[in-house]
Design a protein around this motif. Sequence first.
Motif, PDB file in Angstrom:
ATOM      1  N   LYS A  72       0.872  -0.610  -0.337  1.00 25.12           N
ATOM      2  CA  LYS A  72       0.234   0.559  -0.408  1.00 25.12           C
ATOM      3  C   LYS A  72       1.578   1.480  -0.048  1.00 25.12           C
ATOM      4  CE  LYS A  72      -3.938   2.424   2.800  1.00 25.12           C
ATOM      5  NZ  LYS A  72      -5.183   2.219   1.913  1.00 25.12           N
ATOM      6  N   CYS A  73       0.454   2.407  -1.006  1.00 25.03           N
ATOM      7  CA  CYS A  73       1.342   3.336  -1.150  1.00 25.03           C
ATOM      8  C   CYS A  73       0.705   4.303   0.004  1.00 25.03           C
ATOM      9  CB  CYS A  73       0.988   4.423  -2.491  1.00 25.03           C
ATOM     10  SG  CYS A  73       1.934   5.371  -2.581  1.00 25.03           S
ATOM     11  N   LEU A  74       1.926   5.067   0.350  1.00 28.23           N
ATOM     12  CA  LEU A  74       1.863   6.128   1.742  1.00 28.23           C
ATOM     13  C   LEU A  74       1.548   7.436   1.155  1.00 28.23           C
ATOM     14  CD1 LEU A  74       4.120   4.673   4.352  1.00 28.23           C
ATOM     15  CD2 LEU A  74       1.684   4.337   4.128  1.00 28.23           C
ATOM     16  N   ASP A  75       1.799   7.205   0.015  1.00 23.29           N
ATOM     17  CA  ASP A  75       1.576   8.807  -0.703  1.00 23.29           C
ATOM     18  C   ASP A  75       0.313   9.013  -1.079  1.00 23.29           C
ATOM     19  OD1 ASP A  75       3.432   9.746   0.414  1.00 23.29           O
ATOM     20  OD2 ASP A  75       4.971   9.305  -0.631  1.00 23.29           O
ATOM     21  N   CYS A  76       0.146   7.964  -1.962  1.00 21.29           N
ATOM     22  CA  CYS A  76      -1.222   8.493  -2.880  1.00 21.29           C
ATOM     23  C   CYS A  76      -2.774   6.952  -2.755  1.00 21.29           C
ATOM     24  CB  CYS A  76      -1.098   8.201  -4.281  1.00 21.29           C
ATOM     25  SG  CYS A  76      -0.626   6.858  -4.831  1.00 21.29           S
ATOM     26  N   GLY A  77      -1.810   6.436  -1.470  1.00 21.67           N
ATOM     27  CA  GLY A  77      -2.893   5.337  -0.988  1.00 21.67           C
ATOM     28  C   GLY A  77      -3.433   4.075  -1.578  1.00 21.67           C
ATOM     29  N   LYS A  90       8.521  -0.107  -5.937  1.00 19.83           N
ATOM     30  CA  LYS A  90       7.478   0.916  -6.064  1.00 19.83           C
ATOM     31  C   LYS A  90       5.824   1.501  -6.169  1.00 19.83           C
ATOM     32  CE  LYS A  90       8.444   3.085 -10.389  1.00 19.83           C
ATOM     33  NZ  LYS A  90       9.817   3.333 -11.743  1.00 19.83           N
ATOM     34  N   CYS A  91       5.703   2.374  -5.974  1.00 16.27           N
ATOM     35  CA  CYS A  91       3.869   2.102  -6.476  1.00 16.27           C
ATOM     36  C   CYS A  91       3.608   2.260  -7.882  1.00 16.27           C
ATOM     37  CB  CYS A  91       3.940   3.754  -5.651  1.00 16.27           C
ATOM     38  SG  CYS A  91       1.459   4.485  -5.628  1.00 16.27           S
ATOM     39  N   LEU A  92       2.939   1.781  -7.647  1.00 16.21           N
ATOM     40  CA  LEU A  92       2.830   1.585  -9.727  1.00 16.21           C
ATOM     41  C   LEU A  92       1.414   2.809 -10.394  1.00 16.21           C
ATOM     42  CD1 LEU A  92       1.997  -2.700 -10.121  1.00 16.21           C
ATOM     43  CD2 LEU A  92       4.391  -1.306 -10.887  1.00 16.21           C
ATOM     44  N   SER A  93       1.128   3.645  -9.359  1.00 18.80           N
ATOM     45  CA  SER A  93       0.342   4.480  -9.682  1.00 18.80           C
ATOM     46  C   SER A  93       1.260   5.876  -9.789  1.00 18.80           C
ATOM     47  CB  SER A  93      -0.645   4.257  -8.906  1.00 18.80           C
ATOM     48  OG  SER A  93      -1.759   3.978  -8.524  1.00 18.80           O
ATOM     49  N   CYS A  94       1.952   5.920  -8.546  1.00 14.34           N
ATOM     50  CA  CYS A  94       3.106   7.402  -8.809  1.00 14.34           C
ATOM     51  C   CYS A  94       4.247   6.959  -8.631  1.00 14.34           C
ATOM     52  CB  CYS A  94       2.124   8.281  -7.068  1.00 14.34           C
ATOM     53  SG  CYS A  94       2.734   7.809  -5.695  1.00 14.34           S
ATOM     54  N   GLY A  95       4.410   5.824  -8.557  1.00 14.93           N
ATOM     55  CA  GLY A  95       6.152   6.007  -8.371  1.00 14.93           C
ATOM     56  C   GLY A  95       6.845   6.126  -7.143  1.00 14.93           C
ATOM     57  N   SER A  96       5.794   6.283  -5.740  1.00 13.21           N
ATOM     58  CA  SER A  96       6.697   6.301  -4.726  1.00 13.21           C
ATOM     59  C   SER A  96       7.438   5.170  -3.840  1.00 13.21           C
ATOM     60  CB  SER A  96       5.190   6.634  -3.569  1.00 13.21           C
ATOM     61  OG  SER A  96       6.063   7.157  -2.427  1.00 13.21           O
ATOM     62  N   HIS A  97       8.224   5.681  -3.198  1.00 21.54           N
ATOM     63  CA  HIS A  97       8.811   4.653  -2.247  1.00 21.54           C
ATOM     64  C   HIS A  97       8.526   3.735  -1.304  1.00 21.54           C
ATOM     65  CE1 HIS A  97      11.246   4.263  -5.640  1.00 21.54           C
ATOM     66  NE2 HIS A  97      11.762   3.612  -5.893  1.00 21.54           N
TER      67      HIS A  97
HETATM   68 ZN   LIG Z   1       1.128   5.474  -4.919  1.00 19.69          ZN
END
Ligand SMILES: [Zn+2]
Length: 115
Positions: A72-77, A90-97
């Motif tokens: 689960k991405c902590l940036d975009c959810g 990494k997040c497949l939606s926003c690229g966040s680590h």
């Molecule tokens: Zn994300």
Amino acid sequence: MHELGIMKDVLATALRVAEENKGKKVTKITLRVGAMSGIVPRFCSSMFEVIAKDTIAEGCEMIVEEEPAVFKCLDCGEQSIYENPGHEIKCLSCGSHSLRLITGYKSQIVNIGII
Ligand SMILES: [Zn+2]
């Protein structure tokens, strides 16, 4: 070897379940192995064969289901699912680590077949 310890636990559990149910033989074990558990599924059955020798689980069928890792991405959810996590996750939606692992970090016995 990580798998050896796990397989020893699996064997101990299978033998205990067989004993509790007055089983004569363990015929089949189904395991679910998370993609982030550090267990290599293809090592499991051959290793189990070795340690199960001379027990009532000798020659039993081992089925290993692979469970994908879900982060689960902590940036975009958003959730990202990795079947085979590599080095770069990494997040497949926003690229966040900034990710939190939700499932796929453990191994468990799903089913034990006894006759
Ligand atoms: Zn994300």
